[in-house]
Design a protein around this motif. Structure first.
Motif, PDB file in Angstrom:
ATOM      1  N   TRP A 109       0.849  -1.192   0.000  1.00  0.00           N
ATOM      2  CA  TRP A 109       0.000   0.000   0.000  1.00  0.00           C
ATOM      3  C   TRP A 109       0.886   1.243   0.000  1.00  0.00           C
ATOM      4  O   TRP A 109       0.659   2.189   0.760  1.00  0.00           O
ATOM      5  N   HIS A 110       1.885   1.216  -0.880  1.00  0.00           N
ATOM      6  CA  HIS A 110       2.933   2.239  -0.828  1.00  0.00           C
ATOM      7  C   HIS A 110       2.372   3.648  -1.050  1.00  0.00           C
ATOM      8  O   HIS A 110       2.713   4.578  -0.314  1.00  0.00           O
ATOM      9  N   ARG A 111       1.528   3.813  -2.040  1.00  0.00           N
ATOM     10  CA  ARG A 111       1.069   5.160  -2.378  1.00  0.00           C
ATOM     11  C   ARG A 111       0.212   5.752  -1.272  1.00  0.00           C
ATOM     12  O   ARG A 111       0.363   6.925  -0.923  1.00  0.00           O
ATOM     13  N   ARG A 112      -0.676   4.965  -0.708  1.00  0.00           N
ATOM     14  CA  ARG A 112      -1.504   5.465   0.379  1.00  0.00           C
ATOM     15  C   ARG A 112      -0.665   5.732   1.622  1.00  0.00           C
ATOM     16  O   ARG A 112      -0.886   6.721   2.338  1.00  0.00           O
ATOM     17  N   ALA A 113       0.291   4.855   1.888  1.00  0.00           N
ATOM     18  CA  ALA A 113       1.150   5.061   3.049  1.00  0.00           C
ATOM     19  C   ALA A 113       2.026   6.292   2.878  1.00  0.00           C
ATOM     20  O   ALA A 113       2.256   7.050   3.829  1.00  0.00           O
ATOM     21  N   GLU A 114       2.511   6.499   1.656  1.00  0.00           N
ATOM     22  CA  GLU A 114       3.331   7.684   1.378  1.00  0.00           C
ATOM     23  C   GLU A 114       2.507   8.951   1.535  1.00  0.00           C
ATOM     24  O   GLU A 114       2.978   9.961   2.094  1.00  0.00           O
ATOM     25  N   ALA A 115       1.272   8.916   1.056  1.00  0.00           N
ATOM     26  CA  ALA A 115       0.420  10.104   1.135  1.00  0.00           C
ATOM     27  C   ALA A 115       0.060  10.480   2.568  1.00  0.00           C
ATOM     28  O   ALA A 115      -0.173  11.648   2.872  1.00  0.00           O
ATOM     29  N   THR A 116       0.008   9.495   3.450  1.00  0.00           N
ATOM     30  CA  THR A 116      -0.381   9.764   4.839  1.00  0.00           C
ATOM     31  C   THR A 116       0.810   9.881   5.780  1.00  0.00           C
ATOM     32  O   THR A 116       0.627  10.069   6.986  1.00  0.00           O
ATOM     33  N   GLY A 117       2.032   9.774   5.241  1.00  0.00           N
ATOM     34  CA  GLY A 117       3.213   9.903   6.090  1.00  0.00           C
ATOM     35  C   GLY A 117       3.388   8.747   7.046  1.00  0.00           C
ATOM     36  O   GLY A 117       3.894   8.937   8.159  1.00  0.00           O
ATOM     37  N   ALA A 118       2.994   7.551   6.623  1.00  0.00           N
ATOM     38  CA  ALA A 118       3.064   6.393   7.515  1.00  0.00           C
ATOM     39  C   ALA A 118       4.334   5.575   7.331  1.00  0.00           C
ATOM     40  O   ALA A 118       4.558   4.634   8.093  1.00  0.00           O
ATOM     41  N   GLN A 129       4.872   8.994  15.826  1.00  0.00           N
ATOM     42  CA  GLN A 129       3.825   9.562  14.970  1.00  0.00           C
ATOM     43  C   GLN A 129       3.618   8.708  13.729  1.00  0.00           C
ATOM     44  O   GLN A 129       2.478   8.474  13.290  1.00  0.00           O
ATOM     45  N   GLN A 130       4.695   8.210  13.133  1.00  0.00           N
ATOM     46  CA  GLN A 130       4.565   7.353  11.957  1.00  0.00           C
ATOM     47  C   GLN A 130       3.898   6.033  12.306  1.00  0.00           C
ATOM     48  O   GLN A 130       3.093   5.501  11.532  1.00  0.00           O
ATOM     49  N   GLN A 131       4.187   5.506  13.494  1.00  0.00           N
ATOM     50  CA  GLN A 131       3.528   4.274  13.920  1.00  0.00           C
ATOM     51  C   GLN A 131       2.028   4.501  14.083  1.00  0.00           C
ATOM     52  O   GLN A 131       1.220   3.640  13.707  1.00  0.00           O
ATOM     53  N   ALA A 132       1.648   5.639  14.643  1.00  0.00           N
ATOM     54  CA  ALA A 132       0.221   5.924  14.818  1.00  0.00           C
ATOM     55  C   ALA A 132      -0.473   6.069  13.471  1.00  0.00           C
ATOM     56  O   ALA A 132      -1.584   5.570  13.276  1.00  0.00           O
ATOM     57  N   ARG A 133       0.182   6.762  12.532  1.00  0.00           N
ATOM     58  CA  ARG A 133      -0.408   6.910  11.207  1.00  0.00           C
ATOM     59  C   ARG A 133      -0.495   5.570  10.490  1.00  0.00           C
ATOM     60  O   ARG A 133      -1.481   5.282   9.803  1.00  0.00           O
ATOM     61  N   ALA A 134       0.550   4.745  10.625  1.00  0.00           N
ATOM     62  CA  ALA A 134       0.527   3.426   9.998  1.00  0.00           C
ATOM     63  C   ALA A 134      -0.588   2.566  10.587  1.00  0.00           C
ATOM     64  O   ALA A 134      -1.290   1.864   9.861  1.00  0.00           O
ATOM     65  N   ALA A 135      -0.757   2.638  11.909  1.00  0.00           N
ATOM     66  CA  ALA A 135      -1.822   1.858  12.547  1.00  0.00           C
ATOM     67  C   ALA A 135      -3.194   2.320  12.076  1.00  0.00           C
ATOM     68  O   ALA A 135      -4.077   1.508  11.803  1.00  0.00           O
ATOM     69  N   GLY A 136      -3.380   3.637  11.982  1.00  0.00           N
ATOM     70  CA  GLY A 136      -4.661   4.149  11.510  1.00  0.00           C
ATOM     71  C   GLY A 136      -4.929   3.791  10.066  1.00  0.00           C
ATOM     72  O   GLY A 136      -6.070   3.474   9.693  1.00  0.00           O
ATOM     73  N   LEU A 137      -3.887   3.836   9.219  1.00  0.00           N
ATOM     74  CA  LEU A 137      -4.062   3.468   7.812  1.00  0.00           C
ATOM     75  C   LEU A 137      -4.391   1.988   7.680  1.00  0.00           C
ATOM     76  O   LEU A 137      -5.264   1.606   6.895  1.00  0.00           O
ATOM     77  N   PHE A 138      -3.706   1.148   8.446  1.00  0.00           N
ATOM     78  CA  PHE A 138      -4.012  -0.281   8.397  1.00  0.00           C
ATOM     79  C   PHE A 138      -5.446  -0.546   8.837  1.00  0.00           C
ATOM     80  O   PHE A 138      -6.152  -1.361   8.238  1.00  0.00           O
TER      81      PHE A 138
END
Length: 437
Positions: A109-118, A129-138
């Protein structure tokens, strides 16, 4: 370190708020849906009784029996939404968090993760902060693919089919209780072979409820399964007619029930055999390459093939989370298969020779390479890791029946396996216990 996936995101920024309620507080959705189903079933039964001008006793009998049948069909899903879904969700959270989650998002999910800073930058791994964004994106991706809301449409379709078929089975034998000249009497009289129809519907209902209970027990219920259940209920009578057409009525009823209790894939195989026998066509079975992986049985291979995975190379191109969801197989097992597939991709059939040494999967080879590099850094040339590589070289040469591959070639291939990006994901997802320290 706490698992960030256990805290679902509530906004578009994919940042987990500290005041989010605990996961357990969300596990009441099934009860509310159950109350809505009861209310709708009673309302529809009341409307049907008024619209058809049924006698009160007949309306109450049909409504009560129909409500029981509908709730029996709905209960497994309500239980799954309240408990099984969350257990399945936490299964992935226990494997994908921190650096492993960042690598998973980078791979699939590279593009979505890149767009959200995860995504993590640099070898230090993701910050808080990146862990929180990654968790929310997942969490957002998981709910899009497999969230409780995804079950609502197929569940509604299934319960409507069950509702109307239950009313038909209940009202048909009670049509004699209707007053003389009632329009429903003449309408129901047009349908023949009621015993065959009721038998086929009952068999399909038994399969649908039984298979749903079994799937909920194993926490592998899928949205596509419910659509198949809807199709199974709708086609129960047509299939029974098509297969029992030449049978006597006494045998057709029993065969119709047995056919209804069979899963749809078994019905398809049966129909295919019947067609092939009429056309004098022979099916040829090709060897399944997936069966070469340790732990894969014909049943598991069929599950993987149903998701478009028919070769070992295809296995590495699939999202392991979605593959585990769609097949219902444990996530750890999917990761283990992919670890074996990496070795098969680099060594081909020769990888079988390494199984007795425990080097048939990428994680074991990556650990061996780490030990070998540590020994070289300490100036050791005859370490245990070197002896294992020598043994692996001899086994591979016994397969090729030649002096190839030599020691240098084996080290090169093992190094490529250890450096393979997917191997890093598997290691960080719990394959390397040192990463959890």
């Amino acid at each position: 370190m706490a698992n960030p996936i256990d805290s679902p995101a509530l906004d578009d920024s994919y940042v987990v708020a500290e005041e989010d309620p605990p996961v357990a507080s969300h596990r009441k959705v099934g009860r509310r849906i159950g109350a809505v189903i009861i209310l709708l079933s009673l309302t529809l039964s009341l409307a049907m009784g008024i619209g058809l001008k049924l006698p009160l006793i007949l309306a109450l009998l049909a409504g009560g029996l129909t409500l029981f049948v509908v709730m029996l069909a709905a209960t497994p899903y309500l239980r799954f939404i309240d408990h099984g879904w969350w257990t399945r969700y936490e299964e992935f959270g226990n494997q994908l968090w921190g650096h492993a989650l960042s690598q998973y998002l980078w791979h699939f999910w590279h593009r979505r993760a890149e767009a959200t800073g995860a995504l993590a930058r640099g070898p230090a791994g993701p910050d808080a902060q990146q862990q929180a964004r990654a968790a929310g994106l997942f969490d957002a991706i998981y709910r899009e693919q497999y969230g409780p809301d995804a079950f609502m449409v197929p569940l509604t379709l299934l319960l409507f089919v069950v509702f109307f078929e239950a009313n038909y089975v209940v009202l048909f034998p009670l049509k004699e209780m209707l007053p003389g000249g009632h329009p429903l009497t003449g309408y129901l009289a047009q349908f023949g072979h009621f015993e065959l129809q009721a038998s086929a519907m009952s068999g399909a209902y038994m399969f649908v409820v039984g298979d749903a209970v079994n799937s909920v027990r194993k926490r592998c219920l899928n949205v596509s399964d419910i659509y198949w259940y809807v199709l199974r209920m709708l086609l129960a009578v047509p299939i029974a007619y098509s297969i029992t057409l030449a049978l006597p009525d006494s045998a057709a009823v029993g065969v119709a029930f047995a056919l209804g209790a069979l899963p749809i894939d078994s019905i398809i195989k049966l129909l295919r055999r019947l067609v092939n026998s009429k056309l004098s066509a022979n099916e040829t079975d090709q060897p399944d390459p997936l069966l070469s992986l340790d732990g894969v049985t014909p049943a598991i291979a069929s599950q993987l093939e149903a998701e478009g995975v028919s070769s070992i190379d295809q296995l590495l191109d699939m999202d392991p989370v979605l593959l585990a969801i769609h097949t219902g197989l444990p996530f750890r097992f999917i990761l283990r298969l992919m670890s074996q597939a990496i070795v098969r991709r680099h060594l081909g059939d020769a990888a079988f020779a390494l199984a007795p040494m425990g080097l048939a999967d990428a994680i074991s080879i990556a650990r061996l390479v780490q030990d070998l590099q540590t020994a070289r850094a300490q100036g050791q040339t005859d370490s245990p890791a070197d002896k294992i590589v020598d043994g692996a070289c001899q086994l591979l040469q016994s397969v090729s029946k030649a002096a190839w591959p030599d020691r240098q070639a084996v080290e090169f291939v093992f190094g490529n396996i250890a450096a393979y990006a997917y191997t890093g994901l598997l290691m960080s997802a719990g394959g390397d216990s040192s990463a959890l320290a």
